[in-house]
Design a protein around this motif. Structure first.
Motif, PDB file in Angstrom:
ATOM      1  N   ASN A 180       1.200  -1.137  -0.345  1.00  0.00           N
ATOM      2  CA  ASN A 180      -0.136  -0.132   0.213  1.00  0.00           C
ATOM      3  C   ASN A 180       1.111   1.618  -0.611  1.00  0.00           C
ATOM      4  O   ASN A 180       2.013   0.892   0.447  1.00  0.00           O
ATOM      5  CB  ASN A 180      -0.859  -0.267   1.214  1.00  0.00           C
ATOM      6  CG  ASN A 180      -1.743   1.415   1.344  1.00  0.00           C
ATOM      7  OD1 ASN A 180      -1.395   2.025   2.303  1.00  0.00           O
ATOM      8  ND2 ASN A 180      -2.917   1.277   0.825  1.00  0.00           N
ATOM      9  N   GLU A 181       0.935   2.322  -0.618  1.00  0.00           N
ATOM     10  CA  GLU A 181       1.428   3.555  -0.594  1.00  0.00           C
ATOM     11  C   GLU A 181       1.616   4.153   0.988  1.00  0.00           C
ATOM     12  O   GLU A 181       2.550   5.462   0.490  1.00  0.00           O
ATOM     13  CB  GLU A 181       0.377   4.333  -1.775  1.00  0.00           C
ATOM     14  CG  GLU A 181       0.441   4.360  -3.104  1.00  0.00           C
ATOM     15  CD  GLU A 181       0.175   5.080  -4.266  1.00  0.00           C
ATOM     16  OE1 GLU A 181      -0.071   5.920  -3.452  1.00  0.00           O
ATOM     17  OE2 GLU A 181       0.367   5.433  -5.666  1.00  0.00           O
ATOM     18  N   ASP A 182       0.720   3.608   1.589  1.00  0.00           N
ATOM     19  CA  ASP A 182       1.056   4.521   2.546  1.00  0.00           C
ATOM     20  C   ASP A 182       1.530   3.515   3.897  1.00  0.00           C
ATOM     21  O   ASP A 182       2.820   4.781   3.993  1.00  0.00           O
ATOM     22  CB  ASP A 182      -0.785   4.485   3.732  1.00  0.00           C
ATOM     23  CG  ASP A 182      -1.503   5.553   3.015  1.00  0.00           C
ATOM     24  OD1 ASP A 182      -0.610   6.857   1.972  1.00  0.00           O
ATOM     25  OD2 ASP A 182      -3.291   5.629   3.256  1.00  0.00           O
ATOM     26  N   GLY A 183       1.631   2.612   3.318  1.00  0.00           N
ATOM     27  CA  GLY A 183       2.576   1.623   4.064  1.00  0.00           C
ATOM     28  C   GLY A 183       4.343   1.722   3.684  1.00  0.00           C
ATOM     29  O   GLY A 183       5.288   1.904   4.244  1.00  0.00           O
ATOM     30  N   GLN A 184       4.225   2.255   2.697  1.00  0.00           N
ATOM     31  CA  GLN A 184       5.376   2.527   1.890  1.00  0.00           C
ATOM     32  C   GLN A 184       5.553   3.832   2.144  1.00  0.00           C
ATOM     33  O   GLN A 184       6.685   3.819   2.806  1.00  0.00           O
ATOM     34  CB  GLN A 184       5.485   2.512   1.040  1.00  0.00           C
ATOM     35  CG  GLN A 184       5.023   1.456   0.136  1.00  0.00           C
ATOM     36  CD  GLN A 184       4.935   1.278  -1.451  1.00  0.00           C
ATOM     37  OE1 GLN A 184       4.674   2.111  -2.349  1.00  0.00           O
ATOM     38  NE2 GLN A 184       4.906  -0.257  -2.772  1.00  0.00           N
ATOM     39  N   LEU A 185       5.404   4.892   2.643  1.00  0.00           N
ATOM     40  CA  LEU A 185       5.815   5.799   2.940  1.00  0.00           C
ATOM     41  C   LEU A 185       6.248   5.715   4.802  1.00  0.00           C
ATOM     42  O   LEU A 185       7.452   6.709   4.933  1.00  0.00           O
ATOM     43  CB  LEU A 185       4.908   6.605   2.952  1.00  0.00           C
ATOM     44  CG  LEU A 185       5.061   7.946   2.399  1.00  0.00           C
ATOM     45  CD1 LEU A 185       5.830   8.772   1.695  1.00  0.00           C
ATOM     46  CD2 LEU A 185       3.477   9.365   2.818  1.00  0.00           C
ATOM     47  N   LEU A 186       4.995   5.126   4.928  1.00  0.00           N
ATOM     48  CA  LEU A 186       5.676   5.315   6.733  1.00  0.00           C
ATOM     49  C   LEU A 186       6.963   4.217   6.599  1.00  0.00           C
ATOM     50  O   LEU A 186       8.175   4.511   7.434  1.00  0.00           O
ATOM     51  CB  LEU A 186       4.911   4.421   7.174  1.00  0.00           C
ATOM     52  CG  LEU A 186       3.604   5.089   7.564  1.00  0.00           C
ATOM     53  CD1 LEU A 186       2.629   4.200   8.273  1.00  0.00           C
ATOM     54  CD2 LEU A 186       3.758   6.109   7.641  1.00  0.00           C
ATOM     55  N   GLN A 187       7.195   3.322   5.728  1.00  0.00           N
ATOM     56  CA  GLN A 187       8.425   2.693   5.800  1.00  0.00           C
ATOM     57  C   GLN A 187       9.902   3.177   5.299  1.00  0.00           C
ATOM     58  O   GLN A 187      10.604   3.236   5.737  1.00  0.00           O
ATOM     59  CB  GLN A 187       8.343   1.288   4.701  1.00  0.00           C
ATOM     60  CG  GLN A 187      10.040   0.649   4.259  1.00  0.00           C
ATOM     61  CD  GLN A 187       9.910  -0.812   2.999  1.00  0.00           C
ATOM     62  OE1 GLN A 187       8.733  -0.002   2.106  1.00  0.00           O
ATOM     63  NE2 GLN A 187      10.575  -1.341   3.719  1.00  0.00           N
ATOM     64  N   GLN A 188       9.240   3.839   4.051  1.00  0.00           N
ATOM     65  CA  GLN A 188      10.503   5.240   3.817  1.00  0.00           C
ATOM     66  C   GLN A 188      10.876   5.716   4.396  1.00  0.00           C
ATOM     67  O   GLN A 188      12.327   6.460   4.709  1.00  0.00           O
ATOM     68  CB  GLN A 188       9.855   5.769   2.694  1.00  0.00           C
ATOM     69  CG  GLN A 188      11.193   6.671   2.195  1.00  0.00           C
ATOM     70  CD  GLN A 188      10.494   7.342   0.814  1.00  0.00           C
ATOM     71  OE1 GLN A 188       9.087   7.163   0.441  1.00  0.00           O
ATOM     72  NE2 GLN A 188      11.018   8.844   0.488  1.00  0.00           N
ATOM     73  N   TYR A 189       9.993   6.433   5.252  1.00  0.00           N
ATOM     74  CA  TYR A 189      10.411   7.307   7.076  1.00  0.00           C
ATOM     75  C   TYR A 189      10.856   7.323   8.199  1.00  0.00           C
ATOM     76  O   TYR A 189      10.678   7.765   8.925  1.00  0.00           O
ATOM     77  CB  TYR A 189       9.508   8.877   6.504  1.00  0.00           C
ATOM     78  CG  TYR A 189       9.900   9.525   5.294  1.00  0.00           C
ATOM     79  CD1 TYR A 189      10.196  10.702   5.678  1.00  0.00           C
ATOM     80  CD2 TYR A 189       8.254   9.114   4.441  1.00  0.00           C
ATOM     81  CE1 TYR A 189      10.619  11.324   4.541  1.00  0.00           C
ATOM     82  CE2 TYR A 189       8.878   9.959   2.697  1.00  0.00           C
ATOM     83  CZ  TYR A 189       9.904  11.203   3.364  1.00  0.00           C
ATOM     84  OH  TYR A 189      10.137  11.844   1.982  1.00  0.00           O
TER      85      TYR A 189
END
Length: 210
Positions: free
Chosen positions: A53-62
């Motif tokens: 999920n895009e949101d999950g990817q964002l949290l992983q990235q930061y």
């Protein structure tokens, strides 16, 4: 000592993940470890043989440090709809997953949609957040109708509301933000507009910084 917050919003697509990522980035800028956790997400595509999920990817990235995607978002569904319509999820399973969050100075747990999004036929994400018994940060999408949405959400959250963030991405009237601020006892942790996550990290605060 680890500080934990639950991030919710006045609705879906209001900027919860953006705000969570900004807080993660803020922690990193302060030299602190931070982990972003989205236990359940709906709306995903395939990446390297797994749904993400895009949101999950964002949290992983930061997150600092970051882990394999499934650690940040263990339950993910392909269809972008209410989680309970994808597959019923038990409250206890979400609680168990939260107990496996890696240690960090900050642990940020992001919900899906708004406060009362169902996870099964009897329970909602509000039950999950209340079971965690941690402070709540409310993201308010500043647009027509947001005053009512913010006040209703704050009333539902109750005393656990530690602060709220004005996501002014539409460039709406400042009067809306002021109207909410005068009606909520919880502090405004920041006002964000059309900006980058790293810059947003300088415009926002954790409740414990106030």
């Amino acid at each position: 000592m680890t500080k934990r917050y639950f991030i919710t919003g006045t609705d879906t697509e209001v900027g919860k993940s953006f705000v969570t990522a900004a807080l993660l980035a803020r922690a990193a800028q302060q030299g602190r470890s931070a982990f972003g956790f989205k236990p359940i997400a709906a709306g995903a595509t395939w990446h390297n043989g797994a749904l993400e999920n895009e949101d999950g990817q964002l949290l992983q990235q930061y997150s600092s440090p970051s882990y394999d995607y499934s650690v940040h978002n263990p339950i993910v569904f392909a269809d972008p709809q209410s989680p309970h319509l994808c597959q019923a999820t038990s409250l206890q399973s979400l609680i168990n997953l939260s107990q496996q969050i890696p240690p960090a100075d900050y642990q940020l747990i992001e919900g899906a949609g708004g406060w009362f999004v169902p996870i099964n036929e009897q329970q909602t994400l509000a039950d999950y957040a209340n079971a965690l018994n941690i402070p709540v940060i409310l993201v308010v999408d500043i647009k027509l109708g947001c005053i009512n949405h913010a006040l209703l959400s704050a009333q539902a959250i109750g005393s656990k509301l530690a602060g709220w963030v004005a996501n002014n991405r539409h460039g709406s009237n400042q009067n809306m933000i002021d109207s909410i601020a005068t009606r909520l006892t919880a502090p405004c942790l920041g006002t964000l507009g059309q900006t980058t996550i790293n810059h947003a990290a300088t415009l926002i605060q954790f409740p414990d910084e106030r």
